[in-house]
Motif scaffolding. Sequence first.
Motif, PDB file in Angstrom:
ATOM      1  N   ALA A   9     -42.322  10.776  12.344  1.00 14.08           N
ATOM      2  CA  ALA A   9     -43.297  11.526  11.537  1.00 14.08           C
ATOM      3  C   ALA A   9     -42.684  12.002  10.223  1.00 14.08           C
ATOM      4  O   ALA A   9     -43.376  12.083   9.205  1.00 14.08           O
ATOM      5  CB  ALA A   9     -43.836  12.710  12.332  1.00 14.08           C
ATOM      6  N   GLN A  10     -41.369  12.298  10.195  1.00 15.52           N
ATOM      7  CA  GLN A  10     -40.706  12.732   8.968  1.00 15.52           C
ATOM      8  C   GLN A  10     -40.220  11.549   8.136  1.00 15.52           C
ATOM      9  O   GLN A  10     -40.235  11.603   6.901  1.00 15.52           O
ATOM     10  CB  GLN A  10     -39.527  13.648   9.276  1.00 15.52           C
ATOM     11  N   ARG A  11     -39.802  10.450   8.778  1.00 15.24           N
ATOM     12  CA  ARG A  11     -39.290   9.292   8.037  1.00 15.24           C
ATOM     13  C   ARG A  11     -40.351   8.668   7.139  1.00 15.24           C
ATOM     14  O   ARG A  11     -40.055   8.252   6.017  1.00 15.24           O
ATOM     15  CB  ARG A  11     -38.727   8.243   8.999  1.00 15.24           C
ATOM     16  N   LYS A  12     -41.594   8.584   7.615  1.00 13.85           N
ATOM     17  CA  LYS A  12     -42.639   7.947   6.812  1.00 13.85           C
ATOM     18  C   LYS A  12     -42.881   8.681   5.494  1.00 13.85           C
ATOM     19  O   LYS A  12     -42.839   8.053   4.432  1.00 13.85           O
ATOM     20  CB  LYS A  12     -43.933   7.801   7.604  1.00 13.85           C
ATOM     21  N   PRO A  13     -43.122   9.987   5.479  1.00 19.15           N
ATOM     22  CA  PRO A  13     -43.316  10.652   4.181  1.00 19.15           C
ATOM     23  C   PRO A  13     -42.060  10.620   3.310  1.00 19.15           C
ATOM     24  O   PRO A  13     -42.150  10.537   2.077  1.00 19.15           O
ATOM     25  CB  PRO A  13     -43.730  12.082   4.531  1.00 19.15           C
ATOM     26  N   ASP A  14     -40.878  10.665   3.931  1.00 15.61           N
ATOM     27  CA  ASP A  14     -39.635  10.564   3.153  1.00 15.61           C
ATOM     28  C   ASP A  14     -39.560   9.214   2.447  1.00 15.61           C
ATOM     29  O   ASP A  14     -39.198   9.122   1.273  1.00 15.61           O
ATOM     30  CB  ASP A  14     -38.412  10.741   4.052  1.00 15.61           C
ATOM     31  N   GLY A  83     -34.395   4.887   2.626  1.00 16.89           N
ATOM     32  CA  GLY A  83     -35.668   4.431   3.160  1.00 16.89           C
ATOM     33  C   GLY A  83     -35.531   2.930   3.355  1.00 16.89           C
ATOM     34  O   GLY A  83     -35.322   2.208   2.396  1.00 16.89           O
ATOM     35  N   ILE A  84     -35.610   2.475   4.565  1.00 17.53           N
ATOM     36  CA  ILE A  84     -35.388   1.061   4.861  1.00 17.53           C
ATOM     37  C   ILE A  84     -36.612   0.511   5.567  1.00 17.53           C
ATOM     38  O   ILE A  84     -37.156   1.126   6.463  1.00 17.53           O
ATOM     39  CB  ILE A  84     -34.146   0.870   5.746  1.00 17.53           C
ATOM     40  N   ARG A  85     -37.035  -0.683   5.163  1.00 16.76           N
ATOM     41  CA  ARG A  85     -38.172  -1.298   5.825  1.00 16.76           C
ATOM     42  C   ARG A  85     -38.098  -2.804   5.700  1.00 16.76           C
ATOM     43  O   ARG A  85     -37.493  -3.332   4.777  1.00 16.76           O
ATOM     44  CB  ARG A  85     -39.485  -0.785   5.237  1.00 16.76           C
TER      45      ARG A  85
END
Length: 94
Positions: A9-14, A83-85
Amino acid sequence: MSPAPRSRAQRKPDTLALLRTEVDCWVASADEMGNAHLVPLSHYWDGAALVLATPRSSPTATNLLRDRVARIEIEDARKSELGIRDAGLRGVID
């Protein structure tokens, strides 16, 4: 002692914040033999798609056009947060 891992939940907005504020990223792709290719590129985030700037004849573009996938890393240099994707190629702009 390292900090506790961030929640999903915190990684996505970051990550979305990094996409909006940073202009450079690292793009990792692989050639037809599986050899890694890693380059820094400028990018633009339009809110739905990440646009990368590289010549069509570059190894990165060749790899993306063939495999249609890459690993993108965006770092906030001030905070050393990543941020890695995995990113799939949606299209090419000539």
